[in-house]
Design a protein around this motif. Structure first.
Motif, PDB file in Angstrom:
ATOM      1  N   ASP A   1      -0.006   7.284  13.099  1.00  0.00           N
ATOM      2  CA  ASP A   1      -1.025   7.053  12.061  1.00  0.00           C
ATOM      3  C   ASP A   1      -1.112   5.577  11.700  1.00  0.00           C
ATOM      4  O   ASP A   1      -2.206   5.035  11.507  1.00  0.00           O
TER       5      ASP A   1
ATOM      6  N   ARG B   1      -0.155  10.708   2.506  1.00  0.00           N
ATOM      7  CA  ARG B   1      -0.421   9.273   2.683  1.00  0.00           C
ATOM      8  C   ARG B   1      -1.919   8.992   2.563  1.00  0.00           C
ATOM      9  O   ARG B   1      -2.327   8.018   1.940  1.00  0.00           O
TER      10      ARG B   1
ATOM     11  N   PRO C   1       5.340  16.623   9.152  1.00  0.00           N
ATOM     12  CA  PRO C   1       4.626  15.357   9.377  1.00  0.00           C
ATOM     13  C   PRO C   1       3.132  15.440   9.054  1.00  0.00           C
ATOM     14  O   PRO C   1       2.551  14.446   8.585  1.00  0.00           O
TER      15      PRO C   1
ATOM     16  N   LEU D   1       2.936  15.076   5.318  1.00  0.00           N
ATOM     17  CA  LEU D   1       3.145  13.663   4.954  1.00  0.00           C
ATOM     18  C   LEU D   1       1.895  12.833   5.226  1.00  0.00           C
ATOM     19  O   LEU D   1       1.499  11.997   4.399  1.00  0.00           O
ATOM     20  N   ALA D   2       1.289  13.054   6.387  1.00  0.00           N
ATOM     21  CA  ALA D   2       0.087  12.290   6.734  1.00  0.00           C
ATOM     22  C   ALA D   2      -1.011  12.535   5.710  1.00  0.00           C
ATOM     23  O   ALA D   2      -1.729  11.607   5.305  1.00  0.00           O
TER      24      ALA D   2
ATOM     25  N   GLU E   1       5.224  10.442  14.258  1.00  0.00           N
ATOM     26  CA  GLU E   1       3.864  10.760  13.836  1.00  0.00           C
ATOM     27  C   GLU E   1       3.362   9.796  12.752  1.00  0.00           C
ATOM     28  O   GLU E   1       2.187   9.448  12.713  1.00  0.00           O
ATOM     29  N   ALA E   2       4.266   9.340  11.898  1.00  0.00           N
ATOM     30  CA  ALA E   2       3.874   8.306  10.925  1.00  0.00           C
ATOM     31  C   ALA E   2       3.493   7.033  11.670  1.00  0.00           C
ATOM     32  O   ALA E   2       2.530   6.334  11.310  1.00  0.00           O
ATOM     33  N   GLN E   3       4.233   6.725  12.741  1.00  0.00           N
ATOM     34  CA  GLN E   3       3.933   5.533  13.545  1.00  0.00           C
ATOM     35  C   GLN E   3       2.545   5.665  14.200  1.00  0.00           C
ATOM     36  O   GLN E   3       1.792   4.687  14.256  1.00  0.00           O
TER      37      GLN E   3
ATOM     38  N   TYR F   1      12.202   4.714   8.649  1.00  0.00           N
ATOM     39  CA  TYR F   1      11.999   6.032   8.053  1.00  0.00           C
ATOM     40  C   TYR F   1      13.341   6.678   7.712  1.00  0.00           C
ATOM     41  O   TYR F   1      14.361   6.376   8.336  1.00  0.00           O
TER      42      TYR F   1
ATOM     43  N   THR G   1       7.662   6.492   3.470  1.00  0.00           N
ATOM     44  CA  THR G   1       8.492   6.526   4.671  1.00  0.00           C
ATOM     45  C   THR G   1       9.735   7.398   4.512  1.00  0.00           C
ATOM     46  O   THR G   1      10.554   7.472   5.410  1.00  0.00           O
TER      47      THR G   1
ATOM     48  N   PHE H   1       8.815  13.156  12.041  1.00  0.00           N
ATOM     49  CA  PHE H   1       8.309  12.467  10.841  1.00  0.00           C
ATOM     50  C   PHE H   1       8.066  10.990  11.160  1.00  0.00           C
ATOM     51  O   PHE H   1       7.083  10.404  10.714  1.00  0.00           O
TER      52      PHE H   1
END
Lengths: 789, 168, 291
Positions: free
Chosen positions: A396, A769, A762, A765-766, A392-394, A205, A777, A389
């Motif tokens: 998801d 996505r 985040p 972003l979620a 929290e992306a991880q 990221y 990323t 960021f």
């Protein structure tokens, strides 16, 4: 010498009305001045006969200064002084944690925009024109512009505990400072060294450089004193740490460097470092005249530190049921040319870098590096925004891999009271992570994407620019949760000082609260009044102007002032109250049971006593000054990162609903919902204001805000190209506040300012996505990322 | 050069104005009216919004000489001394003021929007408020409480307008 | 610096002839930014805001003659019915405060490739009326832009007006920005259908050194519409897509801080396709304002 014609205002106000106690929506004491345009911000200060100071800055990110010729500038009519590093009488470098930044550059410039010389003249344009005539001969060097290259870590170093090998790349990179390019490396080691898991997700990221973009530019007025000292009226976040650094540079004792807070037009971390402070003082002392310095917007982008850009690699391992087994993370913060608060940013990034989750095995390496990019330091969310960021992306990505609902996965692994953090600290106050997420889920959703004749362009991605009437628009929903330490950590002696006076003025008992805590817009002055009203039972509370005539309050940062200065004001009020009750009992001539202050009276319900406070006080002036500390924290183990590092955590969660025009890559955030535990809302209206404002800054970073730096040069130092959200970019917000008291904190309160700034981006972003099906990323998300162009 | 104009109903004259100065600089540094704010000086933030002959403009983009003979209205002139304009009152009540640097420009822009809407016999809708205030950046509030304040002010001013003798 | 404030058009032209390096100023939305940041130090500022003629518009032989000093806000409120394409463009410009000051004349004088009015003017086939003490001449807007921030204006000339014959069909304007208000165009597209003369007008902004038309796209579409003007039949999706591709092919953008060249080309193809779809839908409805 007299004070400026327009003096800073921390003045009391007739408005405020009854009911301004703890838990009320009390009005700001500075509000009336602000809506009348009479509140004196730093840039508003003015004195007869004052001069204007300007700064000459380096056009190069990295260069040796061969020579500086100030002669042509001095020859310009109207110019009173031109100064360089040679004119700095004391320490020639300063800094918050490490003194490594020149007051004015000498020998080498390490970033574009570094101050090189100063000019004072009778008109700002004269000063600017004169500065342009200073001749600086530079030997221009190749800048180091990548943090990992600067550290000799061109590849991810995840599995190594040992220092990175020196590579060809790193050998090419000059060391920017005598101690090398590493500012700090923080390690967190917990659990098994080489854990394995059923399901593993890996992600890399990147977070761009965000600017605080406070609206009130860096400004202040320095007035030379008759004692050879100087009075500085300045918009800042921590008067005493400024004073310490100014004294060192000027070689003057603290009693001859007196600071008063000018009106502050927003801060968000960007005023924690010095900007024009020493410069204005130098010019004032040199010319014997008051000198005002006020940056314009372009200079402001060069005049303060920014949020660290970060590159991060995360690896999450979990069981098939969704229990986190391990997290490995490697985090690089680009600190730019000087240290500023990079060590503490690395501290936060490393210790809280996996989010508010319980994980038995944790392996984190967090680095802060020097480069020739703009210096980075404090910004709201401080080291936690970037990692959120990533983690929290991880979460998801892991949920998708497991076929689980993302909220379910989060709740399953959520931290709670009694949990142990990766640094071995037991969370000893409420941590309602699950409840925050469940409440968000339960909130109603906004109406569906408008279509057909119902379309109002202002509701569509792109707005009135008329790029879609619904074509290509897809909706997405995303969740995120975050936590953040409140107040200063890792063993820092974190305290505040409050002086509270109670006396009779015009027949009425009036309290005066004097602290040096910077009011930057958040409403601390209101909170100080509310606490004094509550503790002393009086209506009239004067907030004394903020200055260095009282002891340090610590910084207005780390969501700490309501906690720490609030704690100090409460303690000082309690000391005053003790004295007043004693006076009352002396008056009565005996001890009285259940004595308290309420409604301007000394009251005992038990004994049926109600003495007017004014009568009890008479001519007496009761004053107490208290230095108040929160419970101590510890420094962490340098090899394992273990230790009681943080005094308190703040938790918040967001749900974002977005509409994305997937063909054009344009985003309209439809709604933001936030839940946050604030312990106790001292001023609910102000708390909600903090949550809404923090949400906006997180949203801005998610979709539009970035200082673009190419080869060490800033490409967009203006509000034309550094975009912050307008009212058409901010959606309606739903906010729910939880109040679970922290038993260790005054009134049970929790710091509120930063957490919502961390979880909002985040969540956006979620949601994007989900709408696009893309991994996305890098933040901010640009149309190019969504459209693959 | 010499500049003469009317500011908040009073004729003002200043001398030695440099021709390149903006109206904002003249107001702030020569007339002692620093209420209009200098956040960007490039027309991107709205903090310096003033009335120029009853039209809201960015004072930073008006050359001083262009204001010669014109009528300027600033935040300092919204209400008589000692009083608050309904828009000012609404911003305080709604909690729309934090650092306050955007506030003066927003107050002028809001006054203009609400006055124009009321002149058409209605109060502004949310999308209208957002479009009308899109040129006024605020970094502290996230705008929610500003919207609350505008709605509150519009309702109050509509009420006042219906009462005989009511003020704007 | 000198500051001149002519009261009449003749005085303004005389001043410009006498001081060819004078910088004209109207709304100030470009000039003052340059001065405030020390990038522009004109020897003389020529204020055109007192020339009453410049602040008027009227109609002349079916064309709108828009004075160079009419602010965008008035283009929206007073000319939205006659010149909807230009009004749509005007609505995307800056903030209300900027639209109260900025002018189409100023947009032309600055001649930035990102100027928001240009694509609408190109699509409509506007002409620029310029004047000097030597006389008045009319320049087709397509020939007005000569390079990045360079125009066909001579150093003794001022822009008097823009002449626009209202297109006989629907118009559209789309612009990309990375925020939902107050943005400089990353790319922009203007479209005008001219059913009366069976023609199509286009304009591209922020995607080449100058604003420009997409002639191949215009010719292609005019050909495709040849049988459809009268029938007002549905437009094949493939036609709209092809039109989009041809518009994009006419661009010659660069990478800069606001966007990549690839994105600009892509966005133009999408905007042009959508704009055509909307315009044709309006045309099929026989919108009386567009007949």
């Amino acid at each position: 010498m007299s004070a400026p014609t327009r003096t800073p205002a921390g003045a009391p106000s007739a408005v405020g009305g009854p009911g301004g106690r703890i838990g009320d929506d009390a009005r700001r004491p500075d509000g009336v001045l602000k809506v009348r345009g009479e509140f004196a911000y730093g840039s508003d200060l003015w004195m007869d006969d004052m001069l204007w100071g300007v700064t000459l800055r380096s056009p190069h990110p990295y260069a040796r200064i061969r020579s500086i010729d100030v002669g042509p500038a001095l020859a310009v009519p109207g110019v009173h002084a031109v100064l360089t590093s040679d004119d700095v009488p004391g320490e020639k470098v300063y800094g918050l944690e490490l003194a490594d930044q020149p007051v004015l550059a000498f020998d080498v410039v390490r970033y574009q925009g570094e101050p090189v010389a100063l000019v004072a003249a009778d008109h700002p344009d004269t000063a600017r024109r004169a500065a342009a005539r200073i001749v600086v001969d530079y030997d221009v060097w190749e800048p180091v512009t990548d943090a990992r290259v600067a550290l000799g870590h061109p590849t991810w170093n995840q599995v190594h505990d040992s220092p990175a090998e020196v590579t060809e790349l790193s050998r090419e990179s000059a060391d920017l400072h005598p101690h090398g390019n590493l500012v700090r490396h923080l390690k967190v080691r917990r659990g098994a060294p080489a854990p394995t898991a059923d399901v593993v997700v890996v992600g890399e990221y990147e977070v761009g450089m965000q600017d605080q973009a406070f609206l009130g530019p860096e400004s202040g007025l320095a007035v030379p004193g008759e004692d050879g000292g100087v009075d500085l009226y300045v918009a800042t976040q921590w008067l005493h740490v400024d004073q310490r650094q100014i004294c060192a540079a000027l070689a003057l004792p603290p009693e001859r460097v007196r600071l008063t807070l000018a009106g502050v037009g927003g801060a968000f971390g960007g005023r924690e470092d010095l900007s024009m402070h020493v410069h204005a003082c130098l010019l004032a002392l040199h010319t014997g005249k008051p000198v005002k310095m006020s940056y314009n917007r372009e200079e402001s982008f060069f005049g303060h530190v920014h949020r660290h850009p970060a590159t991060m690699r995360y690896e999450h391992g979990a069981t098939r049921d969704g229990d986190l087994v391990y997290v490995k993370a490697e985090i690089y913060f680009d600190g730019g040319a000087y240290a500023s608060s990079t060590p503490a940013v690395v501290g936060n990034g490393g210790t809280m870098g996996i989010g508010p989750y319980v994980v038995p095995n944790v392996h984190v390496d967090c680095y802060g590096a020097y480069t020739n990019n703009p210096p980075c330091g404090a910004m709201r969310g401080f080291g936690s925004v970037q990692t959120a960021f990533a983690y929290e992306a991880q979460m998801d990505a892991l949920a998708a891999e497991l076929g689980m609902d993302p909220v379910e996965l989060r709740c399953r692994n959520a931290m709670e009271q009694g949990s142990t953090t990766p640094t071995g600290q037991v969370v000893d106050s409420p941590a309602p992570v699950v409840e925050l997420l469940r409440r968000l889920e339960a909130m109603p959703m906004p109406p569906a994407v408008p279509t057909g004749d119902d379309v109002d362009l202002r509701d569509m991605p792109g707005g009135v620019s008329n790029t879609t009437h619904g074509e290509g628009v897809r909706r997405g929903v995303g969740y995120a949760v975050a936590y953040k330490n409140v107040a200063f950590s890792e063993g820092f002696d974190d305290y505040s000082t409050a002086r509270v006076r109670l006396e009779v003025v015009g027949g009425e008992a009036v309290a005066t609260v004097h602290t040096a805590a910077a009011e930057v817009g958040q409403g601390l002055v209101t909170v100080e009044q509310q606490i004094a009203r509550t503790e002393l039972g009086v209506e009239q509370v004067v907030v004394h102007p903020k200055d260095t005539a009282v002891g340090s309050a610590g910084s207005t940062s780390a969501s700490r002032q309501t906690y720490v200065t609030g704690g100090a004001v409460k303690a000082a009020c309690e000391a005053v109250r003790g004295q007043v009750l004693e006076l009352a009992q002396r008056g009565v001539g005996r001890p009285v049971a259940d004595l308290r202050l309420d409604g301007g009276k000394v009251v005992s319900d038990v004994e049926g006593i109600a003495l007017p406070l004014a009568d009890v006080l008479g001519e007496e002036v009761v004053e107490e000054t208290v230095e108040w500390r929160h419970r101590p924290t510890e420094s962490i183990d340098p090899e394992t990162g273990q230790g009681f590092a943080h005094v308190q955590y703040a938790f918040s969660a967001h749900r974002a609903v977005v509409d994305v025009d997937v063909e054009l890559g344009l985003v309209k955030v439809v709604e933001m919902a936030c839940t946050q535990d604030v312990g106790k809302a001292i001023n609910p209206q102000a708390v909600i204001g903090q949550i809404q404002g923090g949400t906006a800054q997180g949203l801005g970073l998610a979709v539009m805000e970035e200082i673009l730096v190419r080869d060490g040069r800033v490409q967009n130092p203006s509000f034309t190209d550094y975009l912050i959200p307008t009212v058409l970019d901010m959606p309606p917000m739903r906010v729910e506040i939880l109040e679970y008291a922290d038993p260790h904190a005054p009134y049970g309160l929790r710091g509120v300012g930063e957490a919502p700034n961390i979880s909002s981006g985040p969540a956006v972003l979620a949601a994007i996505r989900q709408a696009t099906g893309l991994p996305l990323t890098r933040v901010p998300v640009r149309p190019e990322h969504v459209t693959g162009t | 050069m010499r500049l003469t104009c009317t500011v908040n109903g009073t004729t003002r004259q200043v001398d030695d104005v440099w021709e390149g100065e903006s109206l904002l600089y003249v107001l702030r540094e020569r007339m002692g009216l620093p209420g209009s704010k200098n956040a960007c000086e490039q027309g991107e933030c709205g903090s310096c919004t003033v009335y120029l002959d009853d039209v809201p403009v960015c004072a930073c983009l008006v050359a001083a000489g262009q204001a010669e003979g014109r009528e300027i209205g600033t935040v300092e002139g919204l209400a008589p001394p000692g009083e608050l304009h309904p828009v000012q009152e609404a911003f305080l009540e709604a909690g729309a003021v934090q650092c306050g640097f955007c506030t003066p420009g927003l107050l002028v822009a809001t006054d203009d929007l609400v006055s124009r809407s009321l002149a058409e016999g209605r109060t502004p809708t949310d999308p209208e408020i957002r479009e009308a205030l899109a040129g006024n950046l605020c970094r502290c509030t996230g705008y929610e409480k500003i919207l609350d304040a505008v709605r509150l002010a519009a309702d109050r001013m509509a009420g006042d307008a219906r009462q005989p003798g009511g003020t704007r | 610096m000198q500051f001149l404030q002519p009261a009449t058009w003749a005085e303004a032209l005389e001043a410009k002839a006498a001081h060819r390096d004078a910088v004209p100023i109207a709304g100030g939305t470009d000039v003052m930014v340059g001065i405030n940041f020390g990038r522009l130090r004109p020897a003389l500022l020529l204020d055109l805001t007192r020339v009453a003629d410049l602040r008027q518009w009227d109609t002349d032989d079916g064309a709108v003659r828009l004075g160079a000093g009419v602010p965008y806000a008035r283009v929206i409120t007073e000319l939205g019915d006659r010149l909807p394409g230009l009004a749509m463009a005007a609505r995307t410009i800056g903030s209300p405060q900027i639209r109260n000051r900025g002018t189409v004349g100023g947009n032309l004088a600055t001649a930035s490739p990102a100027g928001d009015a240009h694509p609408a003017l190109l699509a409509a086939g506007a002409e620029v009326e310029v004047a000097s003490v030597r006389g008045t001449r009319t320049i087709p807007v397509t020939e007005f832009y000569r390079g990045v921030k360079r125009s066909a204006l001579a150093d003794d000339e001022l822009i008097a007006a823009v002449r626009i014959t209202p297109p006989s069909g629907p118009q559209q304007y789309s612009k990309i920005g990375t925020r939902n208000a107050m943005v400089i165009a990353v790319a922009a597209f203007g479209l005008a259908l001219h059913p009366a003369r069976r023609a199509v007008g286009t304009g591209i902004g922020s995607a080449a050194p100058t604003p420009r038309r997409a002639p191949a796209a215009e010719e292609f579409l005019a050909g495709e519409l040849d049988g459809l003007w009268d029938s007002r039949a549905e437009l094949p999706a493939a036609t709209a897509a092809r039109f989009g591709e041809l518009v994009a092919a006419a661009a010659a953008p660069i990478d800069d801080v606001r966007g990549t060249a690839r994105y600009r080309v892509h966005a133009l193809s999408v905007m042009a396709r959508r704009a055509l779809t909307w315009a044709w839908l309006d045309y099929r409805k026989g919108d009386p304002t567009c007949a």
